[in-house]
Design an enzyme around this catalytic site. Sequence first.
Site, PDB file in Angstrom:
ATOM      1  N   ALA A 169      -7.423  -8.660  -7.990  1.00 29.29           N
ATOM      2  CA  ALA A 169      -8.603  -9.345  -7.439  1.00 29.29           C
ATOM      3  C   ALA A 169      -9.248 -10.273  -8.463  1.00 29.29           C
ATOM      4  O   ALA A 169      -9.877 -11.266  -8.089  1.00 29.29           O
ATOM      5  CB  ALA A 169      -9.619  -8.310  -6.950  1.00 29.29           C
ATOM      6  N   ASN A 183     -13.865   0.208  -6.631  1.00 27.14           N
ATOM      7  CA  ASN A 183     -14.995   1.109  -6.382  1.00 27.14           C
ATOM      8  C   ASN A 183     -15.469   1.784  -7.673  1.00 27.14           C
ATOM      9  O   ASN A 183     -16.111   2.823  -7.644  1.00 27.14           O
ATOM     10  CB  ASN A 183     -14.594   2.195  -5.371  1.00 27.14           C
ATOM     11  CG  ASN A 183     -13.939   1.628  -4.135  1.00 27.14           C
ATOM     12  OD1 ASN A 183     -14.271   0.536  -3.687  1.00 27.14           O
ATOM     13  ND2 ASN A 183     -12.989   2.366  -3.571  1.00 27.14           N
ATOM     14  N   HIS A 199      -3.648   5.963   3.529  1.00 27.60           N
ATOM     15  CA  HIS A 199      -4.442   4.811   3.103  1.00 27.60           C
ATOM     16  C   HIS A 199      -3.933   3.509   3.721  1.00 27.60           C
ATOM     17  O   HIS A 199      -4.707   2.717   4.272  1.00 27.60           O
ATOM     18  CB  HIS A 199      -4.430   4.716   1.578  1.00 27.60           C
ATOM     19  CG  HIS A 199      -5.326   3.654   1.029  1.00 27.60           C
ATOM     20  ND1 HIS A 199      -4.902   2.361   0.800  1.00 27.60           N
ATOM     21  CD2 HIS A 199      -6.634   3.693   0.661  1.00 27.60           C
ATOM     22  CE1 HIS A 199      -5.902   1.653   0.322  1.00 27.60           C
ATOM     23  NE2 HIS A 199      -6.970   2.427   0.212  1.00 27.60           N
ATOM     24  N   TYR A 249      -7.910 -12.330 -10.532  1.00 29.34           N
ATOM     25  CA  TYR A 249      -7.236 -13.603 -10.792  1.00 29.34           C
ATOM     26  C   TYR A 249      -7.882 -14.732  -9.983  1.00 29.34           C
ATOM     27  O   TYR A 249      -8.376 -14.514  -8.867  1.00 29.34           O
ATOM     28  CB  TYR A 249      -5.752 -13.501 -10.457  1.00 29.34           C
ATOM     29  CG  TYR A 249      -4.988 -12.589 -11.385  1.00 29.34           C
ATOM     30  CD1 TYR A 249      -5.002 -12.796 -12.763  1.00 29.34           C
ATOM     31  CD2 TYR A 249      -4.248 -11.521 -10.891  1.00 29.34           C
ATOM     32  CE1 TYR A 249      -4.305 -11.949 -13.618  1.00 29.34           C
ATOM     33  CE2 TYR A 249      -3.544 -10.674 -11.740  1.00 29.34           C
ATOM     34  CZ  TYR A 249      -3.573 -10.896 -13.111  1.00 29.34           C
ATOM     35  OH  TYR A 249      -2.886 -10.064 -13.956  1.00 29.34           O
ATOM     36  N   ASP A 270      -0.968   2.927  18.491  1.00 35.82           N
ATOM     37  CA  ASP A 270      -1.689   1.662  18.475  1.00 35.82           C
ATOM     38  C   ASP A 270      -1.170   0.699  17.418  1.00 35.82           C
ATOM     39  O   ASP A 270      -1.649  -0.437  17.327  1.00 35.82           O
ATOM     40  CB  ASP A 270      -3.179   1.905  18.244  1.00 35.82           C
ATOM     41  CG  ASP A 270      -3.848   2.573  19.428  1.00 35.82           C
ATOM     42  OD1 ASP A 270      -3.462   2.236  20.564  1.00 35.82           O
ATOM     43  OD2 ASP A 270      -4.724   3.424  19.219  1.00 35.82           O
ATOM     44  N   ASP A 294       0.840  -1.193   0.000  1.00 36.14           N
ATOM     45  CA  ASP A 294       0.000   0.000   0.000  1.00 36.14           C
ATOM     46  C   ASP A 294       0.880   1.249   0.000  1.00 36.14           C
ATOM     47  O   ASP A 294       1.963   1.252  -0.599  1.00 36.14           O
ATOM     48  CB  ASP A 294      -0.920  -0.032   1.230  1.00 36.14           C
ATOM     49  CG  ASP A 294      -2.276   0.579   0.950  1.00 36.14           C
ATOM     50  OD1 ASP A 294      -2.349   1.813   0.849  1.00 36.14           O
ATOM     51  OD2 ASP A 294      -3.252  -0.181   0.839  1.00 36.14           O
ATOM     52  N   SER A 326     -11.260  -1.168  -0.256  1.00 37.76           N
ATOM     53  CA  SER A 326      -9.971  -1.178   0.440  1.00 37.76           C
ATOM     54  C   SER A 326     -10.133  -1.528   1.912  1.00 37.76           C
ATOM     55  O   SER A 326      -9.264  -2.163   2.515  1.00 37.76           O
ATOM     56  CB  SER A 326      -9.302   0.196   0.348  1.00 37.76           C
ATOM     57  OG  SER A 326      -8.572   0.338  -0.834  1.00 37.76           O
TER      58      SER A 326
END
Length: 707
Positions: A242, A227, A134, A244, A110, A101, A292
């Site tokens: 995605a 999207n 992102h 594949y 955190d 990413d 995502s």
Amino acid sequence: MERTDAKIGATNSRYGADRRAAIAAVSAVLLVSAVLASPRTQEIESAKSWTSVHTQAIGTDMIRNAPALIPPLPEYIGMTGIDEAWAWLDRDVTSTIAIIDTGIDFNHPDLKSYLLPGINLVNGRKSAQDDNGHGTAVAGVIVSAAKAGDLSPAGGRWKGKLMPIKALDEFGAGNEEKLTQGIRYAVNQGADIVVLSLGLRRDAQSLREAVAYAESRGVLLIAASGNDAAIFGDTAAVQYPAAYPSVISVAGIEGMRNVSSSTSGPENDIGAVWRVQTMAIGGGGIEMEGTSMSAPQVAMAAAMLKAVYPEWEPLRIRETLRRTATPLNVLKPWTPNSGYGLLSAVNALLAGDSADWREPNNMRSQASELPLGKEVAGRWDGKSDADWFVFDAKYDGLFSLSGDRGKFSLYDGDGKLVRPKPAEAVPDGVLMQWPVKKGRNWLLTQLPDNSKAEAQDYRLVSGFSMNPDASEPNDTSSSAATLPARSQKWTGTFHKRGDVDWFAVTLPKPGSLKLTVTPDTTRIDPELRIYPAGGKMVLVDERGDGGIEYGAVANAKAGKYYFRISNAVSSNPEAVIGTYTVSLEYITEKEDLYEPNETALTSTPLVIGKTYQGLIQTTKDEDWYRFALTKKTKVKLGVANIPSPMVMNVELRDKKLQTLEQWINGKEQKTISGEIMLPPGTYYVQVTADRYNRGQHYSLKLETANE
């Protein structure tokens, strides 16, 4: 971005609300706050994205350094059954999840303890520190789900790590090369699971090979479907990687409904929550939406499943997540919108193994869905066992089957057996191919005739390719398909790698050309080249993937023109499932058959009762007509079909060219009508206008009406 108003409800696991009391303590987990107005993290679109990769989320409300809150848990944790899964889990989750990413914020309080050093593929001199937000949001989804196990009544805890791989820049954009490098790095550095909350709209050989490499090394890939439906609607196609077969494609779900902006397609495997509360750079919170944010929820469930079954290969994990998802419609266990339904982590953990979960599918009426471009797994229990599958072909084309050998038969929508292609014509790595028509088709699968096994597990991958279009072969200018010289429409395909389509038309007379190229899938970025005879080439490629291109030659001379149409997603694009439609408009200039009639000396004689078609070709154009009367006569002069908004001036003159009468129409008035009594003699009619129109005739008619 369209949103629904439905609140995310309780978990959809089969164990019901009575389990809530047993895990109430989990709700005390630390949580990043839901926050207020902020800049949006929009998907970056490039005008020409040959190798562009983009994030698949939209930031909605963000406050940096917002304080963390104690319960409740983020809604997606309950919606996907992650909290209940922790309550059953007695083993620690030790997976390493790579996040390819924009990087991850190493300073987020955190996140620090969860992170490995990772790598920066954008700038090797820097760390994988997030400079966009992102990647941190994606990591925040996993960490929030991991923290949900801290106070679980069971003994399992998160002991895994996140591996940040920065392959996208500060704008959330990257390219195929960095994405491919990222996958290979993750595999080589020991990642068990790779989250790809990003995508590109085209197939690419290097990416396909990296995905195959991950599968061969036992690494599970999970990717966002995209999207694009928010912009492209039904033409949006699931993005790569995605799309594949061995990658879990994750769609977005809100409540128990599909999200209209989430990309739909046959490659979708599963859905997860679309809108989440997660973490932001600097320790703050953010609300994000998009596929995502859905993908890392599935990654967390996969990691928990792997803790229970560490020996499982990726195929068994994928199949378990698919079969334990909660269908959005019980009558349709699989749909292209959300695959097999909403993720249920608790169902996955408690379901155990099942090699043939699509049973009963022994009859055609019980056929299981065979999503085109994806995998199915099952078991033949013996020679008498038969597994039926069904799929919808969107176009006429070629259906293929790869994977484990078996005995296969294909039936069309009328129930007729389809003859397969000869074995020698089938490409390497493909078991069989059949020509299919658009619509419903059924596949019967059985153990091979020569099999000695009483039972056999199998994995099958379906494929589809387009037929050559009606204009083929037309890959070069010398083989260009000839078009008639008129306005028309036609449809083309890119049925093979590197396909280009050439067309030629010969214009008999000058005019104007307008061409519109419309793709029906985002996997096509149409490029149009116009080659006028003896002129310069006109290149049209302005709108990128899925965009409609408009080309024109305003003053097209008579002669030959060539049109070249290609898919500009790359210099050598793969074949595409989809079509493009071309609309060609050829508008010729009208002819004025009565020219030259610019003066009284060249005026056109009028015959009473006949209609004359005239044309105003320039603003200075004058059309002259004449007629003669042998006796006193009342004449009617009418003009019709005046082009709007032309203002026309019609003057009646005597033989000395003195004006006797004048008529003028209003701007929106398309007719002129006048009457006058005239003595015997010769008369002239002069027609002028305030503007020209070479594309529309006006009508002039002289009539008499004796009193």
